[in-house]
Design an enzyme around this catalytic site. Sequence first.
Site, PDB file in Angstrom:
ATOM      1  N   THR A  40       1.010  -0.902  -0.110  1.00 50.54           N
ATOM      2  CA  THR A  40       0.574   0.057  -0.013  1.00 50.54           C
ATOM      3  C   THR A  40       1.010   1.589   0.407  1.00 50.54           C
ATOM      4  OG1 THR A  40      -0.662   0.095   2.150  1.00 50.54           O
ATOM      5  CG2 THR A  40      -1.993  -1.022   1.470  1.00 50.54           C
ATOM      6  N   GLU A  82       1.204  12.130   1.187  1.00 45.89           N
ATOM      7  CA  GLU A  82       1.995  13.307   0.285  1.00 45.89           C
ATOM      8  C   GLU A  82       3.152  13.484  -0.665  1.00 45.89           C
ATOM      9  OE1 GLU A  82      -1.205  16.374   2.091  1.00 45.89           O
ATOM     10  OE2 GLU A  82      -0.739  14.809   4.166  1.00 45.89           O
TER      11      GLU A  82
HETATM   12 MO1  MOS Z   1      -4.346  15.903   3.411  1.00 45.20          MO
HETATM   13  S1  MOS Z   1      -5.208  17.390   1.787  1.00 45.20           S
HETATM   14  O1  MOS Z   1      -3.754  17.287   4.053  1.00 45.20           O
HETATM   15  O2  MOS Z   1      -5.925  15.836   2.921  1.00 45.20           O
END
Ligand code: MOS
Length: 697
Positions: A587, A658
Amino acid sequence: MTTLDRVLGAGIPRVDGPQKVRGTAPYAYEQDPGEPICHLAVVQSTVNRGRITRLDPTRAEAMTGVLAVLTPANAPRLSGNLSSDLPVLQSLDVHYQGQIVAAVVAESSEIAKAAVGEIAVEYAAEPPDVALSADRPDLYAPEKVMAGLDTDSVIGDVDGALAAAPVSIDVTYSTPTQHNNPIEMHVSMARWDGDSLTLWDADQGPHTIVSDLAEAFDLEPGQVRVISPYVGGAFGSKAFTHPNQIVAAMAARVVGRTVVFELTRQQMFSLVGHRTPTIQRMRLGADRDGRMTAISHEVVEHTSRISEFAEQTATATRVMYAAPHRRTTHRLARLDVPPPTIMRAPGETPGMYALESAVDELTAELGIDPVELRIRNEPERDPERDVPFSSRNLVACLRTGAERFGWAGRDLRPRQRQEGRWLIGTGVAAATYPTKRRKADCRITAYPGHYVVEIDGSDIGTGAWTALAQIAADALETDLDSVRLRIGDSALPQAGGAGGSMGTASWGSAIVLTAREVRRRLSGEPPAEGLVVDGGFDGETPAAKTHSMHSFGAHFVEVRVDADTGEVRVPRATSVYAAGRIINARTARSQFLGGFSMGVSMALHEETLTDERLGHYANHDLAEYHVATNADIGEIDISWLEEEDPLVNELGLKGIGEIGITGAAAAVGNAYWHATGLRVRDLPITPDKYFREVSRA
Ligand code: MOS
């Protein structure tokens, strides 16, 4: 082999995979409230600023199957403490195009949508002010930017150092408005039982939504239950409450039945936020050896008239490279646009695009290899906080990536390779994202032969169902089959949502600490019925005060540009990450790959076009708002370094949702320059810009 080696880190298939493949995992729209469901559709304002002067619902109300039409004239009053776009149907004033001005509840979605077309609305409107520019006289400095960071940071004499630098660049980049487009639109299904509200919802964290709904309807948090066990993708817009949850709950109260509101794809472009456009002026100064003496990163972005959203675009620049003189600033314009929101690495994504593109431009001025230049500017300590990094393996990522990609021997000069019509180039950029966590509660109940682990975490498609079960099994020193996980329900112990790449770090910390207490109480005995431990994690990370905590990475990209058409392809790329411990190899790879792909999408495709005369988003659907698809993504080599960081949290993990997108667009742009000799500084790099730059060159 220890339990740790067996359970943590392994590429265990998703535990919810079979349910998802069979279509039996209930998403918000598919929940069964045990009664026929009514459907909601909304009328949205066609002006950006003004006031409703006439709104006639009579034809819609007369339609067979219509149960109610809600307007500012008859809608229930909500709490006066709601802000931004949450006071739905509370006033005749219009603050952005797409604002909900009426809502229809009907027996079917077809009837509701047909009735919407029967509602005539007239406005007294003012011209829309939607154009962002760096020379607007009304730009202002917000008090703080997101995450409570300083709006400006100035160290040393930046302008003096830039003027004195033997080599310097001064360039401006821009990134466009972008919209969150997960596969599943925002969906809310609301049902009232007396004064208690249940909302099956597509969101990134049930507890976040509970507090806004309790405020809106003047309820105790215990009277609101939000349930979201499965979410069909989310990049930030589902982290917060938007008008859709409020209006669904309001409508259900009015008609006394279960109401579902699923946004249309087009409504994703007005009701649930967007990524602000940015204009970023970058100035870098360096000596002839490529050591940077000054870094200046000045950001202009927008917010709405009804909310202040100050994205922290330049803050990644504060941790990336050493330089004695440094400046980062943020300025905002308040425009007649819907409230902006977060979207995968808000701030770091556009900010690292500008920084990592500018660094590449500096290497071209200096004639120094871009990997080497980054290594020469590697700081010993956090260059602004002057504290050590808990771990920082950017150089190792660059070296490993260069090796895997085959960077050695690359010609520094642009436009040196061509095969037929294809101009070929390669580029590099760094990635970074902060490592944080927040408070989470957890409950573990022991039964003969298994444990029930309860925490209000959210799996937004990332794999949390699997990763959290692995963490629990490891911490309880048992196997995966003996863990029954419950997440995605505000009735479970409170936890923050999936956001800021903090989910696994926060929920995982809570699970580990609670499991330790379970094992202490069992003192070596097998689990027995009746042991319940309420534990959790208080949100504090003491080492964060003495250390700078971030993940890092490096992207290497090959780009091919058709010299006749300007078409851009990305046939291959290598990304290497240093993100602490990896809980699930399978994942995690998907998260890195997805983030990187979204960066390619940003570089080449994604752009919401604002009609500055009429004030609307012209390309508000997936036919015209282009998102990278499989055919746009070539061979991507994803890997990560073994990184041990005991300071960040109990698990030593840094969060991976991210970082993959940060820097990725810069790597593509840098490779585009290397292929063509052209710098496109306004994303996305579409074919028309190739011809624009060719004609300028
Ligand atoms: Mo992410 S933009 O911190 O949901």
